[in-house]
Design an enzyme around this catalytic site. Structure first.
Site, short mmCIF file in Angstrom:
data_model
loop_
_atom_site.label_atom_id
_atom_site.label_comp_id
_atom_site.label_asym_id
_atom_site.label_seq_id
_atom_site.Cartn_x
_atom_site.Cartn_y
_atom_site.Cartn_z
N TYR A 39 0.83 -1.21 0.00
CA TYR A 39 0.00 0.00 0.00
C TYR A 39 0.87 1.26 0.00
O TYR A 39 0.60 2.21 -0.75
CB TYR A 39 -0.90 -0.04 1.23
CG TYR A 39 -1.80 1.14 1.42
CD1 TYR A 39 -2.91 1.33 0.60
CD2 TYR A 39 -1.58 2.05 2.45
CE1 TYR A 39 -3.76 2.41 0.79
CE2 TYR A 39 -2.43 3.13 2.66
CZ TYR A 39 -3.51 3.30 1.82
OH TYR A 39 -4.35 4.37 2.02
N LYS B 92 0.90 4.06 -2.96
CA LYS B 92 0.52 5.44 -2.67
C LYS B 92 1.67 6.41 -2.95
O LYS B 92 1.43 7.57 -3.33
CB LYS B 92 0.04 5.56 -1.23
CG LYS B 92 -1.31 4.90 -0.97
CD LYS B 92 -2.39 5.46 -1.87
CE LYS B 92 -3.78 5.08 -1.45
NZ LYS B 92 -4.82 5.55 -2.38
#
Length: 305
Positions: free
Chosen positions: A173, A177
């Protein structure tokens, strides 16, 4: 005639069936926008979650309040799904003005336990799911600009504090991001000539992705208290960035949480030394330590220590 900051604008929001996306869609509609509500209707980990359509439910909410909206249930991490998302806006409302890339899910693991499939799945929905809608929307805006028609387009990408600083147990993640931040910078530089502004937010709010992972900080307050983690706190900035009122703001990253908005300044060059020739390993090590001693200390990775 719709009134508000985004009156007559056509806005696409991905992952808009719940959480932040739903809050954004409702906020845009309240400011007069016509909204394409995209949601695949999957569970927190990206798997099928049943027959009910969260997108249709948000459309019903918008229409009940007197607004205009249409649902889109395609997979925006595929080229056809992203293309159909843009087509839905064009065929329904005749134009596209703002794209909010928001869709995502989690598959958290410590790195040594992180399967390749979990890495690929998170990269696919977050990073590819930003790239493909942006690509198809940008192609239409470029064609409009080249045809001599005025373009005042806006893109708001969704990063995270995990992308800015990293987050323990969220290597996939965090990497996705962080990649969105790089994509935002490039898109802003490439698309500005066509009237397209591209910015990113790093929000902190209570969503399906955060209420379990960060349960203590995401808990709702007592009755009557300001709900700092309500996703609706993030949407006003997103609506402003998606409007013509944000003219001139592009390539920037905003951290937004509760009632606080922060402009993030990103990577900047700090202390440096130039020998004018090749360093020896031991020599450059001594110089690096001296430079580090006068440099700012990085922010702490979330969940570390």
């Amino acid at each position: 005639m719709p009134v508000g900051l985004c009156a007559e604008r056509v806005v696409v929001v991905t992952g808009a069936g719940r959480g932040l996306g739903r809050a954004h869609a409702l906020a845009f509609a309240a400011e007069g926008a016509r909204v394409v509500v995209n949601d695949l209707g999957v569970g927190l980990d990206g798997t099928a979650a049943g027959a009910d359509s969260p997108a249709a439910q948000v459309v019903a909410e918008i229409e009940a309040a007197g607004g205009a909206a249409v649902a889109h249930g395609g997979d925006i991490a595929t080229s056809e799904g992203a293309a159909s998302l843009v087509r839905t806006a064009l065929e329904t409302y005749g134009r596209l003005d703002t794209l909010v890339n928001n869709a995502g899910f989690l598959r958290d693991r410590m790195l040594v336990n992180l399967d390749e499939d979990d890495w690929d799945a998170v990269m696919r929905v977050h990073l590819k799911g930003h790239f493909l809608p942006l690509k198809h929307a940008a192609a239409w805006w470029r064609a409009e600009a080249k045809a001599g028609r005025p373009v005042a387009a806006r893109v708001i990408n969704t990063s995270s504090g995990a992308g800015l600083l990293g987050s323990v147990g969220q290597g996939n993640y965090s990497a996705a991001k962080a990649g969105i931040l790089g994509l935002t910078a490039v898109a802003a530089a490439e698309m500005g000539r066509y009237g397209v502004q591209v910015n990113a937010i790093a929000p902190a709010a209570r969503t399906r992705m955060t209420e379990e992972t960060f349960a203590a900080t995401m808990a709702a307050p007592g009755e009557g208290a300001f709900d700092e983690m309500a996703p609706e706190n993030v949407s006003p900035l997103v609506v402003w960035l998606g409007s013509t009122a944000s003219e001139g703001v592009t390539g920037r990253v905003f951290e937004v949480e509760a009632g606080k908005v922060t402009v993030m300044e990103g990577w900047r060059r700090g202390p440096s030394a130039d020998k004018g020739a090749r360093w020896a390993p031991g020599e450059v090590g001594e110089v690096a330590l001296k430079l580090l001693a006068s440099a700012e200390v990085p922010g702490a990775v979330y969940g570390a220590g």
